[in-house]
Design a protein around this motif. Structure first.
Motif: not given
Length: 519
Positions: A163-168, A235-236, A256-258, A464-466
């Motif tokens: 799940i983490d990898e979806l939003v860094g 998926n990222r 992360v923010p999102n 919001m994407r890191v």
């Protein structure tokens, strides 16, 4: 007071500029995942958005702005799969089993006749937002590329490396345990070694064995989208991930923010009256109170081994409390008079009842959150996946205890129940955790709706994407920087050593003897 509350609600949840068309993909055969998101999807529909939901549990009555696409194929061999999970497995076999299950779920969605005819045909339809259960089902994230729409993920168990990898996001392995490891955030050195190895094995299995299969399905069912957007990029690039978790339920950790915590998304804050027969049974318990026993929707009490069921029956018969038991058959041979069985209970309403003193549970996250929300201590009997972690958290936090349902004795079972009922600290801690959990500026459902419409208002909210999502593995972890610095340091050491060696040749003892000989 009511006017102020309504006014604040309007301020908190502003309407979108226009209604959106939303595609939601939640096809898992376990009903708990869908129970978690149904209030969220229905609320979006009630706010004017047109929601199409791919799921295994279609609505029995029509809901305005809400359309079901049933994917009942996911139930094929489901009970066999659940029983197979009881077999002993090492960490690699466990990952293979889990990935095989989710490949089957993904395939069921993408080969469904209605999905193929109404969603996968190029130019057939359009959607403004895709919402998915974000759990090892990467191929159908392709709907986002297919419709050129932002994508939101919902995780009904919290987060992990996948799940983490979806939003860094970052989950330090030093204090963030793998969901299936049954560890807490306070790990010993040995536990940190186990956590590191198990997570690494899981990541390697997912990356090199599971993902290639997902990529094949993505290319097969989304040929135009896959030619334009690789799955590794898709998926990222999630706009948002909503987590069925909250720091008051487990432990604080970075997001992360999102990545937004909405633990308890499904819980109604106004308990409904219980059916008369249940209410009368509970009221007849007197001061001793009632115990509620449920193993959730995936594990069925009727399928417990005879010896285990007999142990539970004898224990309940020896208690002064009355027991509500979620039992999936009409008859329970040997049922004592203090036990009430039913194939279904309105669980949140049961747990809200003041006479219910203890919840004996499988430790599923939804059940754990509901017990905390209503301030009830728990006895956890975990069976698989995140249930071991949830029971461990309950034990660590002090509002519950856990037992191994396969090996516990009747004495252990009864003594643990009595301890949870008689020692005030368990109920007091549960009440304290309930107070912390409820102390939020917005309800979890309001929070989820606000952030969903935020993504719609800001066309995906990619601000919001890191930046880490655009970095490769070596750059993300600064391996290239560390390598350069180490290489530079090594080069300097070599140069200095070489210079010193040459100097030593010039001024050393050997050079002095040479000079004397020349004189």
């Amino acid at each position: 007071m009511l006017a102020i509350r309504l006014f604040s609600y309007v301020l908190i949840l502003p309407a979108c500029l226009e209604a959106a068309r939303i595609l939601a993909v939640f096809p898992f055969p376990g009903p708990s995942q869908y129970i978690n998101v149904v209030p969220y999807l229905k609320t979006l529909a009630s706010r004017g958005h047109e929601v199409t939901s791919i799921n295994a549990f279609p609505q029995k009555k029509p809901v305005k702005n809400f359309r079901d696409i049933p994917v009942l194929e996911v139930f094929k061999n489901y009970n066999d799969i659940i029983h197979e999970f009881d077999n002993p497995m090492n960490i690699w076999e466990e990952n293979n089993f889990v990935n095989k299950f989710f490949l089957g779920v993904t395939r069921s969605v993408l080969t469904n006749k209605e999905v193929q005819e109404t969603l996968l045909q190029p130019g057939k339809d359009h959607y403004d937002l895709i919402i998915v259960e974000a759990l090892r089902t990467d191929a159908y994230y392709g709907f986002a590329a297919h419709f050129n729409a932002p994508i939101i993920g919902i995780s009904t168990f919290g987060t992990d490396y996948n799940i983490d990898e979806l939003v860094g996001n970052v989950s330090p392995l030093s204090y963030i345990p793998l969901v299936t490891a049954g560890l807490t955030d306070r790990m010993t050195f040995a536990e940190r070694v186990i956590n590191f190895l198990d997570t690494s094995i899981g990541w390697l299995n997912y990356r090199f064995f599971h993902m290639p299969e997902q990529e094949k399905m993505y290319a097969e069912h989304f040929p135009l989208a896959s030619a334009r957007v690789p799955l590794s990029e898709l998926n990222r690039n999630f706009s948002l991930v909503l987590l069925n978790q909250h720091f008051s339920l487990s432990f604080p950790r970075p997001y992360v923010p999102n990545m937004i915590q909405v633990g308890g998304l499904h819980i109604s804050h106004k308990p409904a009256p219980l059916p008369k027969e249940m209410e009368d049974f509970i009221q007849g318990a007197g001061e001793q109170g009632v115990i509620y026993f449920s193993l959730g929707s995936n594990v069925k009490s009727k399928d417990l081994p005879d010896e285990r069921r007999e142990l539970i029956l004898k224990t309940f018969a020896s208690l002064p409390q009355r027991v509500l038991w979620k039992f999936e058959d009409d008859q329970l041979p040997g049922k004592p008079a203090n036990v009430f069985i039913s194939k279904w209970f309105p669980q949140p309403d049961i747990l809200a009842h003041p006479k219910v003193k203890l919840f004996i549970t499988h430790g599923g996250l939804l059940s754990t959150i509901e017990s905390i929300h209503h301030g009830k201590p728990v006895l956890g009997l975990p069976f698989f996946y995140d249930q071991f972690l949830n029971v461990k958290r309950a034990t660590q936090a002090g509002f519950g205890l856990g037992l191994d349902h396969k090996t516990m004795t009747q004495k252990e079972f009864k003594e643990t129940i009595q301890r949870l009922l008689k020692e005030p600290r368990f109920a007091e801690t549960a009440k304290q955790m309930s107070d912390r959990y409820r102390d939020q500026p917005m309800t979890p459902l309001d929070t989820a709706i606000w952030w969903t419409e935020y993504v719609l208002r800001h066309k995906g909210a990619y601000h919001m994407r890191v930046a880490g999502q655009d970095l490769g593995f070596f750059a993300y972890h600064s391996v290239d920087v560390i390598g350069t610095l180490l290489g530079g340091a090594l080069l300097i050491i070599v140069i200095i050593t070489s210079i010193l060696w040459k100097i030593s040749k010039l001024v050393g003892p050997g050079s002095s003897k040479k000079k004397l000989k020349e004189q």
